[in-house]
Scaffold this active site. Structure first.
Site, PDB file in Angstrom:
ATOM      1  N   GLY A  46      40.374  32.956  26.979  1.00  0.00           N
ATOM      2  CA  GLY A  46      40.709  33.314  28.166  1.00  0.00           C
ATOM      3  C   GLY A  46      39.401  33.384  29.114  1.00  0.00           C
ATOM      4  O   GLY A  46      38.088  33.448  28.395  1.00  0.00           O
ATOM      5  N   GLN A  51      33.574  35.010  35.664  1.00  0.00           N
ATOM      6  CA  GLN A  51      32.778  34.471  34.706  1.00  0.00           C
ATOM      7  C   GLN A  51      31.828  33.308  34.901  1.00  0.00           C
ATOM      8  O   GLN A  51      30.898  32.943  34.139  1.00  0.00           O
ATOM      9  CB  GLN A  51      33.407  34.368  33.379  1.00  0.00           C
ATOM     10  CG  GLN A  51      34.020  35.618  32.828  1.00  0.00           C
ATOM     11  CD  GLN A  51      34.636  35.746  31.613  1.00  0.00           C
ATOM     12  OE1 GLN A  51      35.993  35.452  31.703  1.00  0.00           O
ATOM     13  NE2 GLN A  51      33.916  35.921  30.264  1.00  0.00           N
ATOM     14  N   CYS A  95      33.705  38.641  24.121  1.00  0.00           N
ATOM     15  CA  CYS A  95      33.671  38.261  25.577  1.00  0.00           C
ATOM     16  C   CYS A  95      32.646  37.223  25.606  1.00  0.00           C
ATOM     17  O   CYS A  95      31.604  37.278  25.231  1.00  0.00           O
ATOM     18  CB  CYS A  95      33.303  39.438  26.353  1.00  0.00           C
ATOM     19  SG  CYS A  95      33.374  38.994  28.165  1.00  0.00           S
ATOM     20  N   LEU A  96      33.096  36.043  26.362  1.00  0.00           N
ATOM     21  CA  LEU A  96      31.977  34.788  26.647  1.00  0.00           C
ATOM     22  C   LEU A  96      30.803  35.193  27.372  1.00  0.00           C
ATOM     23  O   LEU A  96      29.882  34.754  27.267  1.00  0.00           O
ATOM     24  CB  LEU A  96      32.942  33.561  27.140  1.00  0.00           C
ATOM     25  CG  LEU A  96      33.908  32.987  26.248  1.00  0.00           C
ATOM     26  CD1 LEU A  96      34.637  31.948  27.139  1.00  0.00           C
ATOM     27  CD2 LEU A  96      33.440  32.471  25.117  1.00  0.00           C
ATOM     28  N   HIS A 137      42.205  42.049  28.969  1.00  0.00           N
ATOM     29  CA  HIS A 137      40.898  41.557  29.122  1.00  0.00           C
ATOM     30  C   HIS A 137      40.543  40.844  30.184  1.00  0.00           C
ATOM     31  O   HIS A 137      39.512  41.421  30.861  1.00  0.00           O
ATOM     32  CB  HIS A 137      40.306  40.897  27.681  1.00  0.00           C
ATOM     33  CG  HIS A 137      39.110  40.671  27.652  1.00  0.00           C
ATOM     34  ND1 HIS A 137      38.309  40.979  26.713  1.00  0.00           N
ATOM     35  CD2 HIS A 137      38.222  39.750  28.387  1.00  0.00           C
ATOM     36  CE1 HIS A 137      37.167  40.494  26.817  1.00  0.00           C
ATOM     37  NE2 HIS A 137      36.847  39.706  27.858  1.00  0.00           N
ATOM     38  N   GLU A 138      41.016  40.032  30.535  1.00  0.00           N
ATOM     39  CA  GLU A 138      40.640  38.942  31.733  1.00  0.00           C
ATOM     40  C   GLU A 138      40.945  39.695  33.229  1.00  0.00           C
ATOM     41  O   GLU A 138      40.074  39.745  34.028  1.00  0.00           O
ATOM     42  CB  GLU A 138      41.558  37.564  31.427  1.00  0.00           C
ATOM     43  CG  GLU A 138      41.251  36.860  30.544  1.00  0.00           C
ATOM     44  CD  GLU A 138      39.717  36.771  30.390  1.00  0.00           C
ATOM     45  OE1 GLU A 138      38.888  36.778  31.130  1.00  0.00           O
ATOM     46  OE2 GLU A 138      39.461  36.535  28.966  1.00  0.00           O
ATOM     47  N   HIS A 141      38.173  42.090  34.151  1.00  0.00           N
ATOM     48  CA  HIS A 141      37.118  41.151  34.766  1.00  0.00           C
ATOM     49  C   HIS A 141      37.006  41.133  36.220  1.00  0.00           C
ATOM     50  O   HIS A 141      36.322  41.089  36.904  1.00  0.00           O
ATOM     51  CB  HIS A 141      36.748  39.781  34.225  1.00  0.00           C
ATOM     52  CG  HIS A 141      36.241  39.652  32.844  1.00  0.00           C
ATOM     53  ND1 HIS A 141      34.831  39.880  32.742  1.00  0.00           N
ATOM     54  CD2 HIS A 141      36.566  39.138  31.761  1.00  0.00           C
ATOM     55  CE1 HIS A 141      34.474  39.477  31.585  1.00  0.00           C
ATOM     56  NE2 HIS A 141      35.390  39.056  30.743  1.00  0.00           N
TER      57      HIS A 141
HETATM   58 ZN   LIG Z   1      35.410  38.706  28.779  1.00  0.00          ZN
END
Ligand SMILES: [Zn+2]
Length: 169
Positions: A46, A51, A95-96, A137-138, A141
């Site tokens: 995701g 991001q 998380c990226l 999670h997304e 963000h």
């Molecule tokens: Zn993340």
């Protein structure tokens, strides 16, 4: 399509609250394609627009097993959770934007999400399992919230310090 740079901690952009998307145009379509490419290449399941430094309420997901299944990309424009199940389930999330950090987080195991797809069609899905976790999670963000916010303050501060230090060097 072009890969975009993923913003990482401690970049303050990650704390911004994203603004609703007003219309789906070519520019937004390009952004969605770029986000998908960036996510697949990372690889991740995701990615939120913030991001890649775009503060818009937009996210892309694909929770299929990339090695065994055909990709099933999902684009969500202006997503919102309209219902949450009572049951909770815990996942170790990564998380990226925070490489090499994993946090066990308990979230509702099912959520109903309302969003617009990339054609501008209004949709509603009941997400379960990994998709439910990934969506929540997304969505965090989009409100400037990160997985480290679920940790104790002490642990969080240690991680933030570590990332600040490596950003300087
Ligand atoms: Zn993340």
């Amino acid at each position: 399509m072009a890969k975009r740079e993923i913003i990482t901690l401690p970049d303050p952009i990650l704390r911004k609250v994203s603004e609703p998307v007003e219309r789906i145009d070519d520019e937004l379509g390009t952004l969605m394609d770029d986000m998908l490419e960036t996510m697949y290449e990372a690889p991740g399941i995701g990615l939120a627009a913030i991001q890649v430094a775009v503060p818009k309420r937009l996210l892309v997901l694909d929770v299929t097993d990339h090695e065994k299944e055909e990709p099933r990309p999902i684009c969500m424009v202006n997503p919102e959770i309209v219902a949450r199940g009572d049951e909770l389930c815990a996942y170790e999330e990564g998380c990226l934007s925070i490489p090499d950090v994993r946090v066990e987080i308990e979230r509702p195991s099912t959520v109903t999400v309302r969003y617009m797809d990339r054609e501008g069609e209004q949709r509603e899905v009941e997400a379960q399992g990994l998709l439910a976790t990934a969506v929540q999670h997304e969505l965090d963000h989009l409100d400037g919230k990160l997985i480290i916010d679920y940790m104790s303050r002490l642990k969080r501060d240690i991680i933030i310090r570590k990332f600040k230090k490596s950003a300087r060097s």
